[in-house]
Design a protein around this motif. Structure first.
Motif, PDB file in Angstrom:
ATOM      1  N   VAL A 202     -15.741   7.991  13.032  1.00  0.00           N
ATOM      2  CA  VAL A 202     -14.666   7.196  12.604  1.00  0.00           C
ATOM      3  C   VAL A 202     -14.517   5.981  13.283  1.00  0.00           C
ATOM      4  O   VAL A 202     -15.023   5.505  14.425  1.00  0.00           O
ATOM      5  N   GLN A 203     -14.758   4.986  12.151  1.00  0.00           N
ATOM      6  CA  GLN A 203     -14.589   3.364  12.694  1.00  0.00           C
ATOM      7  C   GLN A 203     -13.252   3.169  13.212  1.00  0.00           C
ATOM      8  O   GLN A 203     -12.397   3.125  12.513  1.00  0.00           O
ATOM      9  N   ARG A 204     -13.098   2.693  14.507  1.00  0.00           N
ATOM     10  CA  ARG A 204     -11.785   2.458  14.835  1.00  0.00           C
ATOM     11  C   ARG A 204     -11.621   0.922  15.092  1.00  0.00           C
ATOM     12  O   ARG A 204     -10.125   0.509  15.129  1.00  0.00           O
ATOM     13  N   ARG A 205     -12.285  -0.012  15.169  1.00  0.00           N
ATOM     14  CA  ARG A 205     -12.225  -1.534  14.979  1.00  0.00           C
ATOM     15  C   ARG A 205     -12.970  -1.807  14.039  1.00  0.00           C
ATOM     16  O   ARG A 205     -14.201  -1.350  13.859  1.00  0.00           O
ATOM     17  N   SER A 206     -12.728  -3.089  13.320  1.00  0.00           N
ATOM     18  CA  SER A 206     -13.502  -3.670  12.479  1.00  0.00           C
ATOM     19  C   SER A 206     -14.628  -4.122  13.120  1.00  0.00           C
ATOM     20  O   SER A 206     -14.901  -4.784  14.135  1.00  0.00           O
ATOM     21  N   ALA A 266     -23.432  -5.836   6.261  1.00  0.00           N
ATOM     22  CA  ALA A 266     -22.623  -4.723   5.817  1.00  0.00           C
ATOM     23  C   ALA A 266     -21.493  -4.912   6.757  1.00  0.00           C
ATOM     24  O   ALA A 266     -21.382  -5.318   7.884  1.00  0.00           O
ATOM     25  N   TYR A 267     -20.225  -4.565   6.264  1.00  0.00           N
ATOM     26  CA  TYR A 267     -19.057  -4.787   7.172  1.00  0.00           C
ATOM     27  C   TYR A 267     -17.985  -3.508   7.066  1.00  0.00           C
ATOM     28  O   TYR A 267     -17.757  -2.993   5.527  1.00  0.00           O
ATOM     29  N   ASN A 268     -17.311  -3.020   7.989  1.00  0.00           N
ATOM     30  CA  ASN A 268     -16.222  -2.187   7.935  1.00  0.00           C
ATOM     31  C   ASN A 268     -14.852  -2.631   8.398  1.00  0.00           C
ATOM     32  O   ASN A 268     -14.982  -2.977   9.404  1.00  0.00           O
ATOM     33  N   TRP A 269     -14.147  -2.812   7.336  1.00  0.00           N
ATOM     34  CA  TRP A 269     -12.643  -3.400   7.926  1.00  0.00           C
ATOM     35  C   TRP A 269     -11.671  -2.463   7.831  1.00  0.00           C
ATOM     36  O   TRP A 269     -11.408  -1.394   7.150  1.00  0.00           O
ATOM     37  N   VAL A 270     -11.233  -2.004   9.123  1.00  0.00           N
ATOM     38  CA  VAL A 270     -10.180  -0.938   9.826  1.00  0.00           C
ATOM     39  C   VAL A 270      -8.824  -1.843   9.433  1.00  0.00           C
ATOM     40  O   VAL A 270      -8.223  -2.344  10.361  1.00  0.00           O
ATOM     41  N   PHE A 271      -8.214  -1.576   7.995  1.00  0.00           N
ATOM     42  CA  PHE A 271      -7.283  -2.168   7.739  1.00  0.00           C
ATOM     43  C   PHE A 271      -5.943  -1.411   8.046  1.00  0.00           C
ATOM     44  O   PHE A 271      -4.652  -1.950   8.151  1.00  0.00           O
ATOM     45  N   ALA A 272      -5.890  -0.093   8.555  1.00  0.00           N
ATOM     46  CA  ALA A 272      -4.908   0.666   9.056  1.00  0.00           C
ATOM     47  C   ALA A 272      -5.487   1.909  10.167  1.00  0.00           C
ATOM     48  O   ALA A 272      -6.694   2.071   9.804  1.00  0.00           O
ATOM     49  N   ARG A 273      -4.493   2.508  10.676  1.00  0.00           N
ATOM     50  CA  ARG A 273      -5.256   3.700  11.630  1.00  0.00           C
ATOM     51  C   ARG A 273      -5.688   4.646  10.694  1.00  0.00           C
ATOM     52  O   ARG A 273      -4.895   5.171   9.444  1.00  0.00           O
ATOM     53  N   ASN A 274      -6.708   5.180  11.081  1.00  0.00           N
ATOM     54  CA  ASN A 274      -7.649   6.142  10.295  1.00  0.00           C
ATOM     55  C   ASN A 274      -8.205   5.614   9.015  1.00  0.00           C
ATOM     56  O   ASN A 274      -8.614   6.497   8.318  1.00  0.00           O
ATOM     57  N   TRP A 275      -7.976   4.487   8.707  1.00  0.00           N
ATOM     58  CA  TRP A 275      -8.474   3.655   7.298  1.00  0.00           C
ATOM     59  C   TRP A 275      -9.907   2.855   7.582  1.00  0.00           C
ATOM     60  O   TRP A 275      -9.653   2.137   8.498  1.00  0.00           O
ATOM     61  N   VAL A 276     -10.644   3.129   6.473  1.00  0.00           N
ATOM     62  CA  VAL A 276     -11.786   1.961   6.634  1.00  0.00           C
ATOM     63  C   VAL A 276     -12.183   1.604   5.100  1.00  0.00           C
ATOM     64  O   VAL A 276     -12.266   2.283   4.396  1.00  0.00           O
ATOM     65  N   LEU A 277     -12.312   0.451   5.038  1.00  0.00           N
ATOM     66  CA  LEU A 277     -12.844  -0.275   3.809  1.00  0.00           C
ATOM     67  C   LEU A 277     -14.242  -0.811   3.923  1.00  0.00           C
ATOM     68  O   LEU A 277     -14.265  -1.546   4.916  1.00  0.00           O
ATOM     69  N   ALA A 278     -15.313  -0.249   3.350  1.00  0.00           N
ATOM     70  CA  ALA A 278     -16.571  -0.534   3.675  1.00  0.00           C
ATOM     71  C   ALA A 278     -17.228  -1.337   2.429  1.00  0.00           C
ATOM     72  O   ALA A 278     -17.205  -0.927   1.422  1.00  0.00           O
ATOM     73  N   GLY A 279     -18.189  -2.308   2.776  1.00  0.00           N
ATOM     74  CA  GLY A 279     -18.878  -2.727   1.605  1.00  0.00           C
ATOM     75  C   GLY A 279     -20.187  -3.456   2.396  1.00  0.00           C
ATOM     76  O   GLY A 279     -20.272  -4.044   3.450  1.00  0.00           O
ATOM     77  N   SER A 280     -21.381  -3.255   1.658  1.00  0.00           N
ATOM     78  CA  SER A 280     -22.430  -3.930   2.071  1.00  0.00           C
ATOM     79  C   SER A 280     -23.499  -4.478   0.821  1.00  0.00           C
ATOM     80  O   SER A 280     -23.328  -3.514  -0.376  1.00  0.00           O
ATOM     81  N   LEU A 281     -24.196  -5.318   0.790  1.00  0.00           N
ATOM     82  CA  LEU A 281     -25.083  -6.005  -0.024  1.00  0.00           C
ATOM     83  C   LEU A 281     -26.337  -5.955   0.726  1.00  0.00           C
ATOM     84  O   LEU A 281     -26.595  -7.012   1.584  1.00  0.00           O
ATOM     85  N   SER A 282     -27.477  -5.497   0.134  1.00  0.00           N
ATOM     86  CA  SER A 282     -29.011  -5.985   0.345  1.00  0.00           C
ATOM     87  C   SER A 282     -29.804  -6.498  -0.700  1.00  0.00           C
ATOM     88  O   SER A 282     -29.482  -6.036  -1.678  1.00  0.00           O
TER      89      SER A 282
END
Length: 364
Positions: A202-206, A266-282
């Motif tokens: 679980v990602q807890r911080r961005s 790549a970046y994981n954005w924790v925008f709310a508790r227990n939520w993560v929005l992820a995106g990556s490009l290579s």
């Protein structure tokens, strides 16, 4: 004389005591020092454990041993071919819809899905597997196109409207791809691919990370341009031909190997508790080695780079809700490959969209 004898005897006794102490000390050291085999085993354990070494202020490790999940998967792809005359045709099949259960244990995740469209005669074959640790990730794929392709778009050098041919079934197209991508996650202690794409942390911080990787794929594209030309001219007229004066019977049939090196972010954005929005490009710089019938006679460095080196890409996106026990979300992985010769080029894109829900059980 007696005094000399007693002095020698005392000296010998002292040496014997000193030697005994040295022997006892070395024996103790040997008993404390682990064996070579034990040191090797401990080293392997430390190496394996390092793959899961994370900063717990950013990443919460998995608390449970097992997981079960239900997943619905949509797979899609398209191929675009282009000739030297400027004619291009894009083929796309009906999206594949799969559904099935999965069971996971630590790093191992197995499941079985049913292709719902195959019940209607679709003979597409595909296998996709992504494996993630804290430090590295691997994508494996094995795909056969099947025979349910349709013409989704067309562009002709002559000003002819293609509407009459769009949506037409075309059975003269066949493509296969096999390969893998291997990549390293630089900031693996704070950024977790697993939180976004395998739900095992679980990602807890961005946090974000640079990515570096290598890949190898094997492609086969087989387009029956004679059959395609007959289909197009029957619907659009004889002036809509896509066959060039220099095209042979084997034109449009090609096999090539793609060796690549890649880099991305790549970046994981924790925008709310227990939520993560992820995106990556290579983006990958790939060397294409042709083993089929499409060749070029050009030999200059500029032509070599133009016709043998191309940029490919991999994109990953996802959104997850995970409270450690229950989780749900969606994710997609997109692959693009480009191939170009002087009279024939192809662009291929394929990917999966996953919708899932599951839960973990039995604490560690």
């Amino acid at each position: 004389m007696l005094k000399s004898f007693l002095t020698s005897l005392c000296f010998c006794l002292l040496c014997m005591v000193a030697n005994a102490q040295c022997v006892d000390s070395s024996a103790v050291e040997q008993s404390v020092k682990p064996s070579l085999m034990k040191r090797v085993v401990n080293g392997v354990k430390q190496f394996v454990n390092s793959f899961g070494d994370v900063d717990t202020a950013y990443i919460e490790p998995q608390k449970y041993v097992y997981t079960v999940m239900a997943q619905n998967t949509y797979t899609y792809e398209l191929y675009k071919i282009k000739t030297a005359e400027g004619n291009s045709v894009t083929f796309a099949p009906e999206p594949t819809i799969k559904f099935g259960p999965y069971v996971g244990w630590q790093w191992l995740f197995l499941g079985y899905t049913v292709d719902l469209r195959r019940l209607n005669g679709n003979n597409k074959q595909e296998f996709d597997l992504s494996f993630y640790t804290a430090q590295i990730g691997i994508d494996l794929f094995w795909r056969n196109t099947g025979n349910n392709y349709k013409i989704s778009s067309e562009s002709l050098a002559k000003e002819i409207k293609p509407d009459a041919v769009l949506g037409s079934n075309f059975g003269g197209f066949d493509a296969r791809i096999r390969g893998f991508n291997l990549y390293y996650i630089l900031n693996h202690r704070r950024f977790s691919y697993r939180a976004a794409f395998s739900q095992s942390t679980v990602q807890r911080r961005s946090a974000g990370s640079l990515l570096f990787g290598v890949g190898c794929t094997w492609h086969r594209v087989n387009v029956d341009l004679m059959q395609l030309d007959q289909l197009i001219t029957s619907k659009l007229g004889a002036q809509a031909t896509i066959i060039g004066a220099n095209d042979t019977v084997n034109f449009g049939k090609v096999k090539y190997t793609d060796l690549s090196i890649s880099g991305g972010y790549a970046y994981n954005w924790v925008f709310a508790r227990n939520w993560v929005l992820a995106g990556s490009l290579s983006l990958a710089l790939g060397y294409k080695r042709t083993t089929g019938d499409v060749r070029t006679r050009r030999t200059s460095l500029g032509d070599f780079l133009s016709y043998n080196v191309a940029v490919d890409g991999v994109g990953r996106f996802g959104i997850v809700w995970n409270n450690s026990r229950w989780y749900a979300g969606a994710s997609t992985i997109l692959h693009t490959y480009n191939y170009r010769k002087d009279r024939f080029s192809t662009n291929n894109m394929f990917g999966n969209l996953n919708l899932y829900v599951g839960f973990n059980f039995i604490k560690r």
